[in-house]
Design a protein around this motif. Structure first.
Motif, short mmCIF file in Angstrom:
data_model
loop_
_atom_site.label_atom_id
_atom_site.label_comp_id
_atom_site.label_asym_id
_atom_site.label_seq_id
_atom_site.Cartn_x
_atom_site.Cartn_y
_atom_site.Cartn_z
N ALA A 16 0.70 -1.22 0.00
CA ALA A 16 0.13 -0.08 0.10
C ALA A 16 0.93 1.25 -0.06
CB ALA A 16 -0.89 -0.02 1.14
N LEU A 17 0.28 2.25 -0.53
CA LEU A 17 0.79 3.65 -0.34
C LEU A 17 0.17 4.13 1.00
CD1 LEU A 17 2.51 5.99 -1.64
CD2 LEU A 17 0.38 6.68 -2.73
N GLU A 18 1.10 4.99 1.93
CA GLU A 18 0.54 5.23 3.13
C GLU A 18 1.11 6.68 3.53
OE1 GLU A 18 1.33 3.73 7.40
OE2 GLU A 18 0.64 2.17 6.12
N GLN A 19 0.54 7.48 3.64
CA GLN A 19 0.85 8.80 4.25
C GLN A 19 1.34 8.71 5.94
OE1 GLN A 19 -1.41 12.10 3.96
NE2 GLN A 19 0.24 13.47 4.29
N VAL A 20 2.12 8.91 5.97
CA VAL A 20 2.90 8.78 7.29
C VAL A 20 1.82 9.23 8.74
CG1 VAL A 20 4.67 9.15 9.25
CG2 VAL A 20 5.41 8.72 6.96
N GLY A 21 1.40 8.23 9.54
CA GLY A 21 0.45 8.73 10.46
C GLY A 21 -0.78 8.36 10.06
N GLN A 22 -1.23 8.10 8.79
CA GLN A 22 -2.74 7.82 8.29
C GLN A 22 -2.66 6.38 8.08
OE1 GLN A 22 -4.85 10.14 8.05
NE2 GLN A 22 -3.21 11.62 9.08
N ALA A 23 -3.97 5.96 7.93
CA ALA A 23 -4.22 4.44 7.51
C ALA A 23 -3.82 4.40 5.72
CB ALA A 23 -5.53 4.25 7.79
N PRO A 24 -3.44 3.23 5.40
CA PRO A 24 -3.25 3.18 3.78
C PRO A 24 -4.33 3.67 3.06
CG PRO A 24 -2.79 1.23 5.18
CD PRO A 24 -3.28 2.13 5.86
N THR A 25 -3.98 4.39 1.87
CA THR A 25 -5.15 4.95 1.09
C THR A 25 -5.28 4.14 -0.18
OG1 THR A 25 -3.49 6.56 0.33
CG2 THR A 25 -4.94 7.27 2.28
N GLN A 26 -4.20 3.45 -0.83
CA GLN A 26 -4.09 3.14 -1.89
C GLN A 26 -3.51 1.54 -2.20
OE1 GLN A 26 -2.33 5.79 -4.80
NE2 GLN A 26 -2.64 4.52 -6.70
N ILE A 27 -3.88 0.57 -2.43
CA ILE A 27 -3.30 -0.61 -2.70
C ILE A 27 -2.69 -0.64 -4.11
CG2 ILE A 27 -3.43 -3.05 -3.01
CD1 ILE A 27 -4.31 -1.98 0.02
N LEU A 28 -1.35 -1.19 -4.00
CA LEU A 28 -0.59 -1.02 -5.23
C LEU A 28 -0.39 -2.22 -5.87
CD1 LEU A 28 2.14 1.51 -4.04
CD2 LEU A 28 0.09 2.09 -5.22
N ALA A 29 -0.24 -3.46 -5.06
CA ALA A 29 -0.22 -4.67 -5.41
C ALA A 29 -0.66 -5.77 -4.33
CB ALA A 29 1.34 -4.74 -5.63
N ASN A 30 -0.96 -7.04 -4.87
CA ASN A 30 -1.50 -7.71 -3.91
C ASN A 30 -0.60 -8.65 -2.89
OD1 ASN A 30 -4.28 -7.65 -4.97
ND2 ASN A 30 -3.75 -8.96 -6.79
#
Length: 181
Positions: A153-167
């Motif tokens: 996942a792509l994750e902004q530090v301190g936040q929950a992941p927002t985007q899955i990039l690969a399985n």
């Protein structure tokens, strides 16, 4: 059939080294930061050839798992216990990134300390555990493995992941091409 994370990493590291042929992989030598990756010794600060080297014996995350009473995703553990290497720059379909690696045993200990801090922050924020393994060219955005599923996942530090990039980590690395800087 997808390759194991270890096999996919072998393939990427091999293409990374091949991509650097000609100018080679260079790094500033540091006698205070010994590593099996150095191909030669030199005066501190001089550029020397380096190459990723297989860990033998492989390092382990057992102490982190014991300390946090948390089983880390097996792909994540394999990812950091296959090679000693400098970080690997790559191009992903979403943009440039840098795959974190461990250069020596001390670097692995530092990684574990940072991972524990990251996981404790996730716990404090009541967020599911994620495991960081890469940096992006966007400040404050990191590449993580969702511990429960193994998805990248792509994750902004301190936040929950927002985007899955690969399985999976293997699937993510498969889409990368090396960028030697």
């Amino acid at each position: 059939m997808a390759l194991t994370i270890s096999a996919q990493l072998d393939k990427f590291v091999s293409s990374y080294v091949e991509h650097a042929k000609g100018e080679g992989l260079k790094i500033a030598f540091d006698s205070e930061w010994p590593s099996p990756c150095y191909e030669e010794t030199a005066q501190d600060g001089e550029l020397v050839e380096w190459a990723p080297k297989r860990q033998s014996p492989p390092l382990s995350f057992n102490n982190v798992e014991d300390a946090l009473s948390l089983k880390l995703h097996a792909d994540y553990c394999s990812y950091f216990t296959t090679y000693y290497s400098d970080n690997l720059k790559a191009k992903a379909p979403q943009g440039d990134c840098e795959l974190l690696q461990v250069f020596n045993r001390e670097d692995f200990e530092r990684l574990q300390q940072n991972l524990i801090g990251h996981l404790l922050m996730k716990q404090r924020l009541n967020q599911a555990p994620t495991l960081f393994f890469g940096l992006t060219d966007e400040e404050d955005f990191i590449l993580t493995v969702i511990n429960e599923t193994g998805e990248v996942a792509l994750e902004q530090v301190g936040q929950a992941p927002t985007q899955i990039l690969a399985n999976s980590l293997s699937e993510f690395i498969e889409q990368l091409s090396p960028l030697n800087a």
